[in-house]
Design an enzyme around this catalytic site. Structure first.
Site, PDB file in Angstrom:
ATOM      1  N   ASP A   1       0.859  -1.172   0.000  1.00 39.62           N
ATOM      2  CA  ASP A   1       0.000   0.000   0.000  1.00 39.62           C
ATOM      3  C   ASP A   1       0.906   1.237   0.000  1.00 39.62           C
ATOM      4  O   ASP A   1       2.078   1.168   0.386  1.00 39.62           O
ATOM      5  CB  ASP A   1      -0.878  -0.047   1.254  1.00 39.62           C
ATOM      6  CG  ASP A   1      -1.653   1.225   1.453  1.00 39.62           C
ATOM      7  OD1 ASP A   1      -2.348   1.654   0.506  1.00 39.62           O
ATOM      8  OD2 ASP A   1      -1.557   1.811   2.562  1.00 39.62           O
ATOM      9  N   ARG A   2       0.386   2.361  -0.439  1.00 44.17           N
ATOM     10  CA  ARG A   2       1.213   3.569  -0.496  1.00 44.17           C
ATOM     11  C   ARG A   2       1.012   4.459   0.739  1.00 44.17           C
ATOM     12  O   ARG A   2       1.904   4.587   1.570  1.00 44.17           O
ATOM     13  CB  ARG A   2       0.860   4.363  -1.778  1.00 44.17           C
ATOM     14  CG  ARG A   2       1.865   5.446  -2.123  1.00 44.17           C
ATOM     15  CD  ARG A   2       1.373   6.340  -3.267  1.00 44.17           C
ATOM     16  NE  ARG A   2       0.486   7.393  -2.766  1.00 44.17           N
ATOM     17  CZ  ARG A   2      -0.117   8.295  -3.546  1.00 44.17           C
ATOM     18  NH1 ARG A   2       0.050   8.254  -4.859  1.00 44.17           N
ATOM     19  NH2 ARG A   2      -0.884   9.225  -3.012  1.00 44.17           N
ATOM     20  N   ASP A   3      -0.182   5.052   0.854  1.00 46.89           N
ATOM     21  CA  ASP A   3      -0.422   6.064   1.894  1.00 46.89           C
ATOM     22  C   ASP A   3      -0.648   5.396   3.255  1.00 46.89           C
ATOM     23  O   ASP A   3      -1.516   4.537   3.399  1.00 46.89           O
ATOM     24  CB  ASP A   3      -1.630   6.923   1.521  1.00 46.89           C
ATOM     25  CG  ASP A   3      -1.469   7.586   0.152  1.00 46.89           C
ATOM     26  OD1 ASP A   3      -0.323   7.831  -0.265  1.00 46.89           O
ATOM     27  OD2 ASP A   3      -2.500   7.839  -0.506  1.00 46.89           O
TER      28      ASP A   3
ATOM     29  N   ASP B   1       0.029   9.055   5.545  1.00 44.30           N
ATOM     30  CA  ASP B   1      -1.306   9.266   5.001  1.00 44.30           C
ATOM     31  C   ASP B   1      -1.734  10.680   5.382  1.00 44.30           C
ATOM     32  O   ASP B   1      -1.995  10.963   6.548  1.00 44.30           O
ATOM     33  CB  ASP B   1      -2.276   8.243   5.589  1.00 44.30           C
ATOM     34  CG  ASP B   1      -3.645   8.324   4.941  1.00 44.30           C
ATOM     35  OD1 ASP B   1      -3.946   9.353   4.293  1.00 44.30           O
ATOM     36  OD2 ASP B   1      -4.417   7.371   5.084  1.00 44.30           O
TER      37      ASP B   1
ATOM     38  N   TYR C   1      -5.705  12.270   1.389  1.00 41.64           N
ATOM     39  CA  TYR C   1      -5.738  12.732  -0.007  1.00 41.64           C
ATOM     40  C   TYR C   1      -4.523  13.611  -0.313  1.00 41.64           C
ATOM     41  O   TYR C   1      -4.553  14.833  -0.151  1.00 41.64           O
ATOM     42  CB  TYR C   1      -7.041  13.459  -0.358  1.00 41.64           C
ATOM     43  CG  TYR C   1      -8.252  12.600  -0.184  1.00 41.64           C
ATOM     44  CD1 TYR C   1      -8.513  11.560  -1.070  1.00 41.64           C
ATOM     45  CD2 TYR C   1      -9.120  12.797   0.885  1.00 41.64           C
ATOM     46  CE1 TYR C   1      -9.618  10.740  -0.890  1.00 41.64           C
ATOM     47  CE2 TYR C   1     -10.224  11.983   1.068  1.00 41.64           C
ATOM     48  CZ  TYR C   1     -10.466  10.965   0.166  1.00 41.64           C
ATOM     49  OH  TYR C   1     -11.555  10.165   0.344  1.00 41.64           O
TER      50      TYR C   1
ATOM     51  N   ASN D   1      -5.414   2.609  -3.589  1.00 41.82           N
ATOM     52  CA  ASN D   1      -6.705   3.227  -3.910  1.00 41.82           C
ATOM     53  C   ASN D   1      -6.499   4.734  -3.975  1.00 41.82           C
ATOM     54  O   ASN D   1      -6.038   5.330  -2.993  1.00 41.82           O
ATOM     55  CB  ASN D   1      -7.734   2.939  -2.812  1.00 41.82           C
ATOM     56  CG  ASN D   1      -8.257   1.511  -2.828  1.00 41.82           C
ATOM     57  OD1 ASN D   1      -8.019   0.759  -3.767  1.00 41.82           O
ATOM     58  ND2 ASN D   1      -8.981   1.149  -1.782  1.00 41.82           N
ATOM     59  N   GLN D   2      -6.832   5.336  -5.088  1.00 43.47           N
ATOM     60  CA  GLN D   2      -6.723   6.796  -5.220  1.00 43.47           C
ATOM     61  C   GLN D   2      -8.066   7.365  -5.647  1.00 43.47           C
ATOM     62  O   GLN D   2      -8.227   7.907  -6.745  1.00 43.47           O
ATOM     63  CB  GLN D   2      -5.593   7.150  -6.210  1.00 43.47           C
ATOM     64  CG  GLN D   2      -4.204   6.782  -5.689  1.00 43.47           C
ATOM     65  CD  GLN D   2      -3.820   7.537  -4.412  1.00 43.47           C
ATOM     66  OE1 GLN D   2      -4.203   8.694  -4.229  1.00 43.47           O
ATOM     67  NE2 GLN D   2      -3.070   6.905  -3.516  1.00 43.47           N
TER      68      GLN D   2
ATOM     69  N   CYS E   1     -16.021  -0.566  -9.221  1.00 47.33           N
ATOM     70  CA  CYS E   1     -15.048  -1.226 -10.092  1.00 47.33           C
ATOM     71  C   CYS E   1     -14.576  -2.534  -9.455  1.00 47.33           C
ATOM     72  O   CYS E   1     -14.950  -2.854  -8.337  1.00 47.33           O
ATOM     73  CB  CYS E   1     -13.860  -0.291 -10.304  1.00 47.33           C
ATOM     74  SG  CYS E   1     -13.015   0.070  -8.754  1.00 47.33           S
TER      75      CYS E   1
ATOM     76  N   LYS F   1      -9.315  -1.701  -3.800  1.00 50.73           N
ATOM     77  CA  LYS F   1      -9.055  -2.667  -2.725  1.00 50.73           C
ATOM     78  C   LYS F   1     -10.190  -2.612  -1.707  1.00 50.73           C
ATOM     79  O   LYS F   1     -10.636  -1.516  -1.398  1.00 50.73           O
ATOM     80  CB  LYS F   1      -7.725  -2.346  -2.019  1.00 50.73           C
ATOM     81  CG  LYS F   1      -6.501  -2.393  -2.908  1.00 50.73           C
ATOM     82  CD  LYS F   1      -5.216  -2.079  -2.139  1.00 50.73           C
ATOM     83  CE  LYS F   1      -5.141  -0.648  -1.667  1.00 50.73           C
ATOM     84  NZ  LYS F   1      -3.860  -0.301  -0.988  1.00 50.73           N
TER      85      LYS F   1
HETATM   86 MG   LIG Z   1      -3.137   3.076   3.327  1.00 51.90          MG
HETATM   87 ZN   LIG Z   2     -11.065   0.885  -9.572  1.00 52.33          ZN
END
Ligand SMILES: [Mg+2]
Ligand SMILES: [Zn+2]
Length: 187
Positions: A8-10, A16, A19, A51-52, A104, A108
């Site tokens: 995961d990124r953020d 985090d 946004y 997730n963005q 979609c 995640k």
């Molecule tokens: Mg995260």
């Molecule tokens: Zn998606």
């Protein structure tokens, strides 16, 4: 087919900030580069799955998400570390932007991002690991048959205290450095 480490990124690699919408808000955890370099050295492809939904919410564009990933790459390269690929979900079922407003299969804990990565990079998800600070990351691990590690950074400490049904992690550790150590011991 190779096992990979999906990160995961953020809240996992960088803080985090709720946004991330400006490059100057990127805040690295001090251990992230060393941890990623250790995973590189162990031969794992390291793949970011993030997730963005800020794209669907019109907080930032897909081009901006890619700018962030280029900025991460520059910083990683300076520390001798590498992320092999980035996959992100720009959607949200209640997004403002019609072109991104949908339920979609890539947000995640759905499997879409990992399935795409596995196809494109020839990865064996059943021998892979997912590291993240959210139950969504652990749920993703379950969904693809990988092992899931919850880190206590980001939302992780709060998540640890309110487990979601059926998504128990294989390990709960303080941060990405500890997650990398756990992976190297349990590969
Ligand atoms: Mg995260
Ligand atoms: Zn998606």
């Amino acid at each position: 087919m190779k096992p990979a480490v999906f990160l995961d990124r953020d809240g996992t690699i960088i803080e985090d900030v709720n946004y991330l919408a400006a490059l100057d808000r990127i805040a690295w955890y001090p251990w992230s580069i060393d941890a990623i370099r250790a995973l590189n050295a162990a031969g794992f492809p390291v793949v970011v799955v993030t997730n963005q939904s800020g794209v669907a919410r019109r907080y930032f564009t897909e081009a901006f998400v890619q700018d962030v990933h280029r900025a991460l790459d520059v910083h990683l390269a300076a520390g001798g570390a590498r992320i092999d690929a980035y996959y992100y979900c720009p959607h949200h079922p209640e997004g403002e932007a019609p072109e991104y407003r949908r339920a979609c299969d890539c947000r995640k804990p759905s499997r879409g991002l990992v399935e795409r990565a596995a196809r494109e990079l020839d990865l064996d998800t059943s021998r892979s690991f997912v590291v993240g600070d959210s139950w969504r990351d652990v749920g993703l691990a379950r969904a693809v048959g990988a092992r899931g590690i919850l880190v206590r950074t980001g939302c992780g400490a709060a998540e640890e205290g309110r487990p979601h049904d059926g998504v128990a992690p294989d390990a709960v550790v303080d941060n990405l450095a500890a997650a990398a150590s756990w992976i190297l011991m349990h590969r």
